[in-house]
Design an enzyme around this catalytic site. Structure first.
Site, PDB file in Angstrom:
ATOM      1  CE  LYS A  44      -4.005  -2.005   2.278  1.00 15.81           C
ATOM      2  NZ  LYS A  44      -4.939  -2.092   3.595  1.00 15.81           N
ATOM      3  CB  SER A 133      -8.689   3.428   4.195  1.00 16.89           C
ATOM      4  OG  SER A 133      -9.048   3.209   5.431  1.00 16.89           O
TER       5      SER A 133
END
Length: 171
Positions: A44, A133
């Site tokens: 990520k 998110s």
């Protein structure tokens, strides 16, 4: 050996959403002590540093007012962190079938690494299931309103970071 049931809810929390808060609130009822493990994920690209995410999660947990929840950072294999903390339960939130496939695989791998640690899946509240998110960051970066997905303080932090990074898109 402690008779206290300790659970861990791990995640990157970049940023922490109302869906995360829902899982924390509900997960805290299943264990005597719940540790929110703020971690890194090499796959990520975080908007916030580990320290910023930790502080953000700590503040959100304090706002929930749960006495049996604490926040800890970790940068290790989850089962190693769980063993170190004396945890026997991993709590994972699910939003959709796509989440289940990934989480099911992870649960199986974690079980292979330590079959004394159980994974418990909690479905996000129906009204919070679409929140992720990644999508919160994307919406904010393109100038969208994220107030329905995160708390007011997190919204302010996300918007401030977007101002620093620069908005995307033509409009």
């Amino acid at each position: 050996m402690s008779t206290q049931r300790i659970g861990i809810y791990p995640g990157t929390f970049d940023p922490i959403t109302l869906g995360h808060a829902d899982i924390i609130r509900r997960g805290s009822k299943l264990v005597d002590r719940l540790i929110i493990g703020v971690t890194t994920n090499p796959s990520k690209n975080p908007m916030f540093s580990t320290e910023e995410r930790f502080a953000m999660v700590q503040r959100e947990v304090e706002m929930l007012g749960l006495d049996n929840v604490e926040v800890k950072g970790f940068n290790a294999l989850l089962v190693k962190f769980a063993r170190k903390e004396g945890a026997t339960v991993l709590i994972r939130g699910l939003r959709a079938v796509a989440d289940f496939e990934y989480e099911y695989q992870m649960a199986g791998m974690n079980q292979q690494l330590d079959d004394d640690i159980e994974t418990v899946f909690l479905m996000a509240d129906v009204s919070l299931q679409p929140i992720a998110s990644k999508l919160v960051k994307e919406i904010a970066l393109f100038g969208g309103d994220v107030t329905a997905f995160v708390s007011e303080p997190v919204c302010e932090e996300v918007n401030a970071r977007v101002e620093k990074l620069g908005r995307l898109g033509d409009y």
